[in-house]
Design a protein around this motif. Structure first.
Motif, short mmCIF file in Angstrom:
data_model
loop_
_atom_site.label_atom_id
_atom_site.label_comp_id
_atom_site.label_asym_id
_atom_site.label_seq_id
_atom_site.Cartn_x
_atom_site.Cartn_y
_atom_site.Cartn_z
N LYS A 58 -3.03 3.50 13.15
CA LYS A 58 -1.74 4.03 12.66
C LYS A 58 -1.93 4.67 11.32
CE LYS A 58 0.52 0.41 15.17
NZ LYS A 58 0.91 -0.98 15.02
N CYS B 251 -9.76 -0.11 3.95
CA CYS B 251 -8.82 -0.59 4.98
C CYS B 251 -9.08 0.20 6.26
CB CYS B 251 -7.37 -0.36 4.56
SG CYS B 251 -6.85 -1.26 3.09
N LYS B 252 -9.17 1.53 6.07
CA LYS B 252 -9.30 2.44 7.20
C LYS B 252 -10.58 2.18 7.99
CE LYS B 252 -8.08 6.97 6.66
NZ LYS B 252 -8.31 8.34 6.20
N ASN C 267 -7.99 2.27 0.08
CA ASN C 267 -7.42 2.77 1.34
C ASN C 267 -8.53 3.08 2.36
OD1 ASN C 267 -4.84 3.69 2.64
ND2 ASN C 267 -6.06 5.54 2.85
N HIS D 267 -10.21 -0.91 10.11
CA HIS D 267 -9.31 -0.69 11.25
C HIS D 267 -9.99 0.14 12.34
CE1 HIS D 267 -5.58 -1.41 8.49
NE2 HIS D 267 -6.17 -2.53 8.87
N ARG E 298 -9.74 -2.49 15.09
CA ARG E 298 -8.34 -2.53 15.54
C ARG E 298 -8.10 -1.52 16.66
NH1 ARG E 298 -3.14 -1.40 11.70
NH2 ARG E 298 -3.90 0.73 11.93
N MET F 8 0.84 -1.21 0.00
CA MET F 8 0.00 0.00 0.00
C MET F 8 0.87 1.25 0.00
SD MET F 8 -3.31 -0.55 -0.12
CE MET F 8 -4.15 0.84 0.65
C1 ASC Z 1 -2.35 1.47 4.57
C2 ASC Z 1 -1.97 0.89 5.79
C3 ASC Z 1 -3.05 0.85 6.59
C4 ASC Z 1 -4.20 1.43 5.90
C5 ASC Z 1 -4.71 2.60 6.61
C6 ASC Z 1 -5.79 3.28 5.84
O1 ASC Z 1 -1.64 1.67 3.62
O2 ASC Z 1 -0.79 0.45 6.13
O3 ASC Z 1 -3.09 0.37 7.79
O4 ASC Z 1 -3.69 1.81 4.60
O5 ASC Z 1 -3.67 3.52 6.83
O6 ASC Z 1 -5.91 4.59 6.19
#
Ligand code: ASC
Length: 149
Positions: free
Chosen positions: A149, A137-138, A134, A141, A145, A43
């Motif tokens: 980060k 993913c966010k 992205n 998390h 999570r 990423m």
């Molecule tokens: C990334 C990464 C994450 C996610 C997060 C999305 O590249 O390492 O953990 O995207 O940052 O905001």
């Protein structure tokens, strides 16, 4: 060196024998962290290309495919007994498991879509596809999570 050889031999023997060894939760947690870190690496590399910080456009499809492979079944990295110890996974992963699985599926769908959009070579579409990936993913998390980060 010798140690490495014998570990390798053991691994091969185990694979050949098809022995189903029940994995230790600690090993599963370590494994999924490595998969997540690998995904984060691709990423980060993708972000550098998409934002034009580096000129490795020829690598973009490889990173996209790597992310697609690494996110193909995220939920499988979180079996029931891997909810303790050195993990940032929140209990919500298991308590709201259906919702977690939905998020994992969405990440996979966005990664699949990103591979396709990279193939078009359309800069704006690629940037948008990467943003959507992205964001997915966010959002997972954020809900599932401990550390953001
Ligand atoms: C990334 C990464 C994450 C996610 C997060 C999305 O590249 O390492 O953990 O995207 O940052 O905001």
């Amino acid at each position: 060196m010798k140690m490495q050889h014998s570990l390798f031999a053991l691994a091969v023997a185990t694979l050949v024998a098809g022995a189903a060894v029940a994995a230790e939760p600690e090993d599963i947690i370590k494994y999924r962290k490595n998969v997540m870190k690998a995904t984060a690496g691709h990423m980060g590399a993708t972000a550098a290309i998409v934002t034009g910080k580096v000129d490795y456009k020829g690598d973009l499809a490889d990173h996209a495919k790597a992310i697609q492979a690494l996110t193909k079944d995220t939920a499988a990295l979180f079996p029931k007994d891997s909810d303790f110890g050195d993990t940032e996974a929140l209990d919500a992963v298991w308590k709201k498991n259906a919702e977690f699985k939905k998020h994992a599926q969405q990440v996979k769908a966005k990664a699949d879509a990103f591979v396709k959009v990279v193939a078009t070579n359309d800069k704006a579409k690629i940037a948008n596809g990467f943003k959507e990936l992205n964001d997915s993913c966010k959002s997972c998390h954020k809900e599932f999570r401990k550390e953001q980060k």
